[in-house]
Design an enzyme around this catalytic site. Sequence first.
Site, PDB file in Angstrom:
ATOM      1  N   ARG A 153      41.400   5.161 -43.704  1.00 23.10           N
ATOM      2  CA  ARG A 153      40.473   4.973 -42.571  1.00 23.10           C
ATOM      3  C   ARG A 153      39.010   5.033 -43.031  1.00 23.10           C
ATOM      4  O   ARG A 153      38.613   5.907 -43.797  1.00 23.10           O
ATOM      5  CB  ARG A 153      40.741   6.053 -41.531  1.00 23.10           C
ATOM      6  CG  ARG A 153      39.841   5.960 -40.286  1.00 23.10           C
ATOM      7  CD  ARG A 153      38.641   6.879 -40.395  1.00 23.10           C
ATOM      8  NE  ARG A 153      37.838   6.863 -39.175  1.00 23.10           N
ATOM      9  CZ  ARG A 153      36.617   7.391 -39.087  1.00 23.10           C
ATOM     10  NH1 ARG A 153      36.070   7.969 -40.127  1.00 23.10           N
ATOM     11  NH2 ARG A 153      35.933   7.329 -37.971  1.00 23.10           N
ATOM     12  N   VAL A 154      38.211   4.092 -42.573  1.00 25.76           N
ATOM     13  CA  VAL A 154      36.773   4.090 -42.857  1.00 25.76           C
ATOM     14  C   VAL A 154      36.037   4.045 -41.529  1.00 25.76           C
ATOM     15  O   VAL A 154      36.393   3.261 -40.647  1.00 25.76           O
ATOM     16  CB  VAL A 154      36.382   2.877 -43.737  1.00 25.76           C
ATOM     17  CG1 VAL A 154      34.869   2.792 -43.896  1.00 25.76           C
ATOM     18  CG2 VAL A 154      37.046   2.968 -45.110  1.00 25.76           C
ATOM     19  N   GLY A 155      35.029   4.881 -41.373  1.00 21.22           N
ATOM     20  CA  GLY A 155      34.255   4.920 -40.131  1.00 21.22           C
ATOM     21  C   GLY A 155      33.006   4.066 -40.205  1.00 21.22           C
ATOM     22  O   GLY A 155      32.920   3.116 -40.990  1.00 21.22           O
ATOM     23  N   THR A 207      28.481  14.514 -40.653  1.00 20.65           N
ATOM     24  CA  THR A 207      27.919  13.503 -41.542  1.00 20.65           C
ATOM     25  C   THR A 207      26.422  13.740 -41.735  1.00 20.65           C
ATOM     26  O   THR A 207      25.779  14.295 -40.842  1.00 20.65           O
ATOM     27  CB  THR A 207      28.149  12.135 -40.869  1.00 20.65           C
ATOM     28  OG1 THR A 207      29.523  11.824 -40.991  1.00 20.65           O
ATOM     29  CG2 THR A 207      27.320  11.018 -41.443  1.00 20.65           C
ATOM     30  N   GLY A 235      33.142   7.322 -35.363  1.00 24.70           N
ATOM     31  CA  GLY A 235      32.813   6.058 -36.010  1.00 24.70           C
ATOM     32  C   GLY A 235      33.389   4.814 -35.372  1.00 24.70           C
ATOM     33  O   GLY A 235      32.744   3.755 -35.370  1.00 24.70           O
TER      34      GLY A 235
HETATM   35  N1  ASP Z   1      30.579   8.862 -38.179  1.00 27.84           N
HETATM   36  C1  ASP Z   1      31.481   9.495 -39.105  1.00 27.84           C
HETATM   37  C2  ASP Z   1      32.773   8.712 -39.156  1.00 27.84           C
HETATM   38  O1  ASP Z   1      33.245   8.279 -38.129  1.00 27.84           O
HETATM   39  C3  ASP Z   1      31.776  10.920 -38.768  1.00 27.84           C
HETATM   40  C4  ASP Z   1      30.581  11.814 -38.589  1.00 27.84           C
HETATM   41  O2  ASP Z   1      29.552  11.381 -38.068  1.00 27.84           O
HETATM   42  O3  ASP Z   1      30.658  13.000 -38.968  1.00 27.84           O
HETATM   43  O4  ASP Z   1      33.342   8.584 -40.207  1.00 27.84           O
END
Ligand code: ASP
Length: 327
Positions: free
Chosen positions: A220-222, A192, A246
């Site tokens: 799914r949402v993080g 991310t 997440g």
């Molecule tokens: N934090 C992001 C998520 O859980 C993933 C990431 O940091 O690459 O969607």
Amino acid sequence: MIRLFLCLSLIWMTLPAYADPPVAIAIHGGAGTIDRGRLSDEQEANIRAALTAAAQAGHQVLAEGGSSLDAVTVAVRLLEDAPEFNAGRGAVLTFDGTVELDASIMEGATLAAGAVAGMTGVRHPIEAARRVMTESPHVMLVGSGAEAFARSQELEFKDPDWFITEFRLQQLRAIQAQPQTATQLSEDWFSTVGAVALDAEGNVAAATSTGGMSNKRWGRVGDSPIIGAGTYADNRACAVSATGHGEYFIRHAVAHEICARVRLTGVTLAEAAEAVINQVLVEAGGDGGVIAVDPDGNISMPFNTPGMYRASIDSEGQLQVAIFGDE
Ligand code: ASP
């Protein structure tokens, strides 16, 4: 007389350096099991170049008197376009091999915030999040609604295939080929992107953009588009952008937790960020890290994984670019 003149010019020459309010920026391109040897020399060089370019572009905005909101937007847009990172083009793939993008942005002066989740087709999701903040009465839009809003704002769209890189296809195939991970989120590498900045007006801002986690399903949402979890900015404390698993960052409201500790307990930014990432999250089993900046220009970038792609330009103008834990 000459001595007095020299003295006065010396004072005049040094004054602006002290009088200039501090500006600072930090960016990340994800945390995870990024060990030496896992990246080829070419990959490492590309990543360092992309991090440097994004930090410098954001810093230039600040140096020219621009806002922290503009600085984090500029930096994240560049990282969304860089295929090495899990945001925009190059985002990780869902269980079904598609791309679903999440992003959020927040300004510390007003606590105004905008976010999008589960969105496809928009080249720069961070722009969509920013428009939600500035052009709608809402904070968060999802899925087809977010896409319709982005169209109404005349944001740039790309074909779904444009976002998909060969690297992400191979990554998904590798995960799904293993019976024990075939239907699970891939946990070992988060990439991310995010940025935090302090501008000359003393305002902080934060922005985060992601494709989420590889092999995600069921919408799914993080944490990345969740204000308070993956992104938070408050002029009374700090600005934070997170990367990592997440689900843990949501449960512990990581970005807000760091700012709340700074604001309410009087600890420094570094103490608050360290405690949340390397105590609270470690005890909970959550991998990841954050970048953070406070209104004095202090920067903190703790992580509890072997590495985190990161770069910063501090209030002295010093550029730092790093990947591994021992840098
Ligand atoms: N934090 C992001 C998520 O859980 C993933 C990431 O940091 O690459 O969607």
